[in-house]
Write a protein that holds these residues in place. Structure first.
Motif, PDB file in Angstrom:
ATOM      1  N   ARG A  50      -4.238  12.847 -33.225  1.00  0.00           N
ATOM      2  CA  ARG A  50      -5.008  13.852 -32.473  1.00  0.00           C
ATOM      3  C   ARG A  50      -5.363  13.322 -31.087  1.00  0.00           C
ATOM      4  O   ARG A  50      -5.277  14.049 -30.089  1.00  0.00           O
ATOM      5  CB  ARG A  50      -6.278  14.243 -33.210  1.00  0.00           C
ATOM      6  N   LEU A  51      -5.735  12.060 -30.999  1.00  0.00           N
ATOM      7  CA  LEU A  51      -6.073  11.459 -29.715  1.00  0.00           C
ATOM      8  C   LEU A  51      -4.874  11.483 -28.764  1.00  0.00           C
ATOM      9  O   LEU A  51      -4.992  11.884 -27.611  1.00  0.00           O
ATOM     10  CB  LEU A  51      -6.558  10.016 -29.918  1.00  0.00           C
ATOM     11  N   VAL A  52      -3.720  11.073 -29.256  1.00  0.00           N
ATOM     12  CA  VAL A  52      -2.504  11.070 -28.429  1.00  0.00           C
ATOM     13  C   VAL A  52      -2.141  12.493 -28.029  1.00  0.00           C
ATOM     14  O   VAL A  52      -1.765  12.752 -26.876  1.00  0.00           O
ATOM     15  CB  VAL A  52      -1.342  10.379 -29.181  1.00  0.00           C
ATOM     16  N   TYR A  53      -2.272  13.425 -28.952  1.00  0.00           N
ATOM     17  CA  TYR A  53      -1.910  14.818 -28.682  1.00  0.00           C
ATOM     18  C   TYR A  53      -2.836  15.453 -27.643  1.00  0.00           C
ATOM     19  O   TYR A  53      -2.372  16.090 -26.698  1.00  0.00           O
ATOM     20  CB  TYR A  53      -1.941  15.621 -29.985  1.00  0.00           C
ATOM     21  N   THR A  54      -4.155  15.281 -27.824  1.00  0.00           N
ATOM     22  CA  THR A  54      -5.105  15.965 -26.955  1.00  0.00           C
ATOM     23  C   THR A  54      -5.364  15.242 -25.641  1.00  0.00           C
ATOM     24  O   THR A  54      -5.645  15.885 -24.636  1.00  0.00           O
ATOM     25  CB  THR A  54      -6.451  16.176 -27.661  1.00  0.00           C
ATOM     26  N   ARG A  55      -5.285  13.917 -25.642  1.00  0.00           N
ATOM     27  CA  ARG A  55      -5.634  13.159 -24.436  1.00  0.00           C
ATOM     28  C   ARG A  55      -4.446  12.755 -23.571  1.00  0.00           C
ATOM     29  O   ARG A  55      -4.625  12.438 -22.405  1.00  0.00           O
ATOM     30  CB  ARG A  55      -6.415  11.892 -24.806  1.00  0.00           C
ATOM     31  N   ILE A  56      -3.242  12.749 -24.156  1.00  0.00           N
ATOM     32  CA  ILE A  56      -2.063  12.319 -23.385  1.00  0.00           C
ATOM     33  C   ILE A  56      -1.024  13.441 -23.302  1.00  0.00           C
ATOM     34  O   ILE A  56      -0.633  13.855 -22.212  1.00  0.00           O
ATOM     35  CB  ILE A  56      -1.445  11.040 -23.983  1.00  0.00           C
ATOM     36  N   ALA A  57      -0.564  13.929 -24.455  1.00  0.00           N
ATOM     37  CA  ALA A  57       0.551  14.881 -24.467  1.00  0.00           C
ATOM     38  C   ALA A  57       0.196  16.215 -23.803  1.00  0.00           C
ATOM     39  O   ALA A  57       0.962  16.707 -22.967  1.00  0.00           O
ATOM     40  CB  ALA A  57       1.025  15.111 -25.899  1.00  0.00           C
ATOM     41  N   THR A  58      -0.925  16.799 -24.152  1.00  0.00           N
ATOM     42  CA  THR A  58      -1.271  18.111 -23.609  1.00  0.00           C
ATOM     43  C   THR A  58      -1.576  18.064 -22.111  1.00  0.00           C
ATOM     44  O   THR A  58      -1.043  18.895 -21.362  1.00  0.00           O
ATOM     45  CB  THR A  58      -2.432  18.731 -24.403  1.00  0.00           C
ATOM     46  N   PRO A  59      -2.380  17.113 -21.612  1.00  0.00           N
ATOM     47  CA  PRO A  59      -2.555  17.054 -20.150  1.00  0.00           C
ATOM     48  C   PRO A  59      -1.253  16.755 -19.405  1.00  0.00           C
ATOM     49  O   PRO A  59      -1.013  17.313 -18.331  1.00  0.00           O
ATOM     50  CB  PRO A  59      -3.569  15.923 -19.945  1.00  0.00           C
ATOM     51  N   ALA A  60      -0.399  15.916 -19.984  1.00  0.00           N
ATOM     52  CA  ALA A  60       0.888  15.627 -19.338  1.00  0.00           C
ATOM     53  C   ALA A  60       1.761  16.878 -19.323  1.00  0.00           C
ATOM     54  O   ALA A  60       2.475  17.131 -18.336  1.00  0.00           O
ATOM     55  CB  ALA A  60       1.595  14.486 -20.059  1.00  0.00           C
ATOM     56  N   ALA A  61       1.710  17.672 -20.388  1.00  0.00           N
ATOM     57  CA  ALA A  61       2.488  18.918 -20.433  1.00  0.00           C
ATOM     58  C   ALA A  61       2.013  19.886 -19.356  1.00  0.00           C
ATOM     59  O   ALA A  61       2.834  20.458 -18.625  1.00  0.00           O
ATOM     60  CB  ALA A  61       2.366  19.562 -21.813  1.00  0.00           C
ATOM     61  N   LEU A  62       0.720  20.064 -19.250  1.00  0.00           N
ATOM     62  CA  LEU A  62       0.179  20.968 -18.233  1.00  0.00           C
ATOM     63  C   LEU A  62       0.520  20.489 -16.829  1.00  0.00           C
ATOM     64  O   LEU A  62       0.910  21.279 -15.967  1.00  0.00           O
ATOM     65  CB  LEU A  62      -1.327  21.111 -18.407  1.00  0.00           C
ATOM     66  N   THR A  63       0.414  19.184 -16.617  1.00  0.00           N
ATOM     67  CA  THR A  63       0.740  18.614 -15.305  1.00  0.00           C
ATOM     68  C   THR A  63       2.218  18.798 -14.984  1.00  0.00           C
ATOM     69  O   THR A  63       2.574  19.184 -13.865  1.00  0.00           O
ATOM     70  CB  THR A  63       0.371  17.124 -15.269  1.00  0.00           C
ATOM     71  N   ALA A  64       3.091  18.539 -15.951  1.00  0.00           N
ATOM     72  CA  ALA A  64       4.533  18.684 -15.735  1.00  0.00           C
ATOM     73  C   ALA A  64       4.897  20.137 -15.447  1.00  0.00           C
ATOM     74  O   ALA A  64       5.720  20.413 -14.555  1.00  0.00           O
ATOM     75  CB  ALA A  64       5.306  18.176 -16.948  1.00  0.00           C
ATOM     76  N   ILE A  65       4.304  21.061 -16.157  1.00  0.00           N
ATOM     77  CA  ILE A  65       4.622  22.474 -15.958  1.00  0.00           C
ATOM     78  C   ILE A  65       4.115  22.961 -14.606  1.00  0.00           C
ATOM     79  O   ILE A  65       4.836  23.655 -13.866  1.00  0.00           O
ATOM     80  CB  ILE A  65       4.059  23.317 -17.118  1.00  0.00           C
ATOM     81  N   ILE A  66       2.907  22.585 -14.248  1.00  0.00           N
ATOM     82  CA  ILE A  66       2.357  23.012 -12.955  1.00  0.00           C
ATOM     83  C   ILE A  66       3.141  22.381 -11.806  1.00  0.00           C
ATOM     84  O   ILE A  66       3.516  23.063 -10.839  1.00  0.00           O
ATOM     85  CB  ILE A  66       0.854  22.670 -12.869  1.00  0.00           C
ATOM     86  N   ALA A  67       3.412  21.084 -11.894  1.00  0.00           N
ATOM     87  CA  ALA A  67       4.167  20.413 -10.826  1.00  0.00           C
ATOM     88  C   ALA A  67       5.589  20.960 -10.736  1.00  0.00           C
ATOM     89  O   ALA A  67       6.118  21.151  -9.634  1.00  0.00           O
ATOM     90  CB  ALA A  67       4.192  18.906 -11.065  1.00  0.00           C
TER      91      ALA A  67
END
Length: 144
Positions: A50-67
């Motif tokens: 859950r920590l990896v999913y919520t703190r790393i994967a999801t913010p990285a996904a949002l950042t990658a999609i926006i960028a």
């Protein structure tokens, strides 16, 4: 604006890396059985996924999609290969959500066939990431 493209690629690498790591982490938690149970000696046994999913994967996904959106908007890229890539990225987002669903179900207790689901998600993630990479690298050949 090459920094924006580098930012997109860095976020994408973080997102894809953590997405590939999560099914393996769940498989490691499953151990020898085909189900995940929470042991009595550890209240936080499944906290790492859950920590990896919520703190790393999801913010990285949002950042990658926006960028990525800013990259093709800034450079005015509206080719057919981009539309195919966006469909594959949509599939990657769906697999991201399914990974989160599997993590949530394992936290609630016993999940049947967690190994099968984790293997299937990992296989689909790898295939989708490979297709996206091939499409982006083959883009100059498709434009000829």
């Amino acid at each position: 604006m090459p920094w924006l493209l580098m930012f997109h690629i860095a976020a994408l690498l973080c997102w894809c890396g953590t997405l590939l790591y999560l099914p393996g982490l769940l498989l490691g938690r499953a151990g020898g059985a085909n189900t995940v149970t929470q042991p009595a000696h550890s209240a936080n046994y499944l906290a790492l996924p859950r920590l990896v999913y919520t703190r790393i994967a999801t913010p990285a996904a949002l950042t990658a999609i926006i960028a990525g959106t800013l990259v093709f908007y800034r450079y005015g890229i509206w080719d057919v290969w981009l539309m195919v890539k966006l469909m594959l990225v949509t599939l990657l987002v769906v697999l991201h959500l399914l990974t989160g669903l599997l993590i949530a179900k394992t936290e609630r207790g016993k999940v049947q066939r967690v190994k099968a689901y984790a293997y299937l998600i990992a296989l689909l993630l790898g295939a989708t990431m490979t297709a996206i990479t091939w499409l982006v690298l083959a883009k100059p050949l498709l434009e000829l």
